[in-house]
Design an enzyme around this catalytic site. Sequence first.
Site, PDB file in Angstrom:
ATOM      1  N   GLU A 101       0.800  -1.144   0.177  1.00  0.00           N
ATOM      2  CA  GLU A 101       0.032   0.012  -0.063  1.00  0.00           C
ATOM      3  C   GLU A 101       0.903   1.236  -0.097  1.00  0.00           C
ATOM      4  O   GLU A 101       1.966   1.326   0.743  1.00  0.00           O
ATOM      5  CB  GLU A 101      -0.906   0.104   1.331  1.00  0.00           C
ATOM      6  CG  GLU A 101      -2.050  -0.708   1.347  1.00  0.00           C
ATOM      7  CD  GLU A 101      -3.278   0.170   1.109  1.00  0.00           C
ATOM      8  OE1 GLU A 101      -3.330   0.894   0.258  1.00  0.00           O
ATOM      9  OE2 GLU A 101      -4.429  -0.133   1.829  1.00  0.00           O
ATOM     10  N   ASP A 102       0.595   2.309  -0.626  1.00  0.00           N
ATOM     11  CA  ASP A 102       1.206   3.618  -0.400  1.00  0.00           C
ATOM     12  C   ASP A 102       0.908   4.195   0.947  1.00  0.00           C
ATOM     13  O   ASP A 102       2.076   4.640   1.348  1.00  0.00           O
ATOM     14  CB  ASP A 102       0.395   4.608  -1.651  1.00  0.00           C
ATOM     15  CG  ASP A 102      -1.274   4.710  -1.530  1.00  0.00           C
ATOM     16  OD1 ASP A 102      -1.575   3.639  -0.994  1.00  0.00           O
ATOM     17  OD2 ASP A 102      -1.501   5.467  -2.282  1.00  0.00           O
ATOM     18  N   ASP A 105      -4.319   4.566   6.311  1.00  0.00           N
ATOM     19  CA  ASP A 105      -4.783   5.599   7.151  1.00  0.00           C
ATOM     20  C   ASP A 105      -5.721   5.114   8.179  1.00  0.00           C
ATOM     21  O   ASP A 105      -5.214   4.395   9.451  1.00  0.00           O
ATOM     22  CB  ASP A 105      -5.570   6.567   6.111  1.00  0.00           C
ATOM     23  CG  ASP A 105      -6.312   7.663   6.707  1.00  0.00           C
ATOM     24  OD1 ASP A 105      -7.152   7.522   7.465  1.00  0.00           O
ATOM     25  OD2 ASP A 105      -6.224   8.817   6.139  1.00  0.00           O
TER      26      ASP A 105
HETATM   27  P1  IMP Z   1      -7.415   3.676   4.390  1.00  0.00           P
HETATM   28  O1  IMP Z   1      -8.342   2.594   4.140  1.00  0.00           O
HETATM   29  O2  IMP Z   1      -8.303   4.641   5.356  1.00  0.00           O
HETATM   30  O3  IMP Z   1      -6.460   3.065   5.292  1.00  0.00           O
HETATM   31  O4  IMP Z   1      -7.213   4.641   3.398  1.00  0.00           O
HETATM   32  C1  IMP Z   1      -6.305   4.195   2.392  1.00  0.00           C
HETATM   33  C2  IMP Z   1      -6.401   4.720   0.962  1.00  0.00           C
HETATM   34  O5  IMP Z   1      -6.876   6.062   1.162  1.00  0.00           O
HETATM   35  C3  IMP Z   1      -4.848   4.827   0.462  1.00  0.00           C
HETATM   36  O6  IMP Z   1      -4.649   3.817  -0.411  1.00  0.00           O
HETATM   37  C4  IMP Z   1      -5.031   6.250  -0.176  1.00  0.00           C
HETATM   38  O7  IMP Z   1      -5.798   5.919  -1.869  1.00  0.00           O
HETATM   39  C5  IMP Z   1      -6.064   7.081   0.430  1.00  0.00           C
HETATM   40  N1  IMP Z   1      -5.494   8.197   1.362  1.00  0.00           N
HETATM   41  C6  IMP Z   1      -5.493   8.054   2.568  1.00  0.00           C
HETATM   42  N2  IMP Z   1      -4.680   8.792   3.161  1.00  0.00           N
HETATM   43  C7  IMP Z   1      -4.309   9.822   2.104  1.00  0.00           C
HETATM   44  C8  IMP Z   1      -3.521  10.906   1.876  1.00  0.00           C
HETATM   45  O8  IMP Z   1      -3.141  11.611   3.024  1.00  0.00           O
HETATM   46  N3  IMP Z   1      -3.358  11.366   0.678  1.00  0.00           N
HETATM   47  C9  IMP Z   1      -4.019  10.807  -0.448  1.00  0.00           C
HETATM   48  N4  IMP Z   1      -4.726   9.630  -0.137  1.00  0.00           N
HETATM   49  C10 IMP Z   1      -4.876   9.078   1.005  1.00  0.00           C
END
Ligand code: IMP
Length: 177
Positions: A101-102, A105
């Site tokens: 994953e990039d 969050d």
């Molecule tokens: P999660 O499912 O909440 O962990 O979010 C993961 C996905 O949300 C990542 O793969 C990103 O595509 C997007 N994302 C989360 N934080 C950021 C950020 O700070 N900038 C841009 N994209 C984000």
Amino acid sequence: MRVRLKDKDFELYIPRTRIDQEVSRLAAEMKEAGIGDRTVFVGVLKGAFMFFSDLMKHMPAGSRQEFVFARSYAGTQSTGRVEMQGLNTLALEGCDVILVEDIVDSGLTANYLAGQFQETGALRVRICAFLFKSEVYRGLREIDFVGIHIPNYFVVGYGLDYEEEGRCLPDIYRLLS
Ligand code: IMP
């Protein structure tokens, strides 16, 4: 250094030199953990495309590379839902899998995908994230390999976007409030 994307301004946060250092360190850590020839790396598009390509340059030729497409963000906020494509065609039965994953969050995307991989018969699933916002993480799974821990900033560049802009920036920028 600053960039403007649509209606928002961002400032330089993590320069390319630091990114390169952390990618090399992560690759060395993975090798020590026994990741190699039989590992399947699954990159999460679109955001992970740059990190995935940098990290894979350190991996052995016998490893396999796959991709899934996931979307959970709209603008600078998570929607709380994950849209997926490409899960059905992955053949992961009996495999040692690393989800790449990039950024992690809330952890919704990584935890959902790791669960799906296990359901389709993967032997072991580990998660690698270049950026980890650990203070907002709500997942149960451990993030096994982390590039850089960051506070709850909204960041762009190195694959990450703000409304589809900023992905191609080679450095990482954070939103100016
Ligand atoms: P999660 O499912 O909440 O962990 O979010 C993961 C996905 O949300 C990542 O793969 C990103 O595509 C997007 N994302 C989360 N934080 C950021 C950020 O700070 N900038 C841009 N994209 C984000």
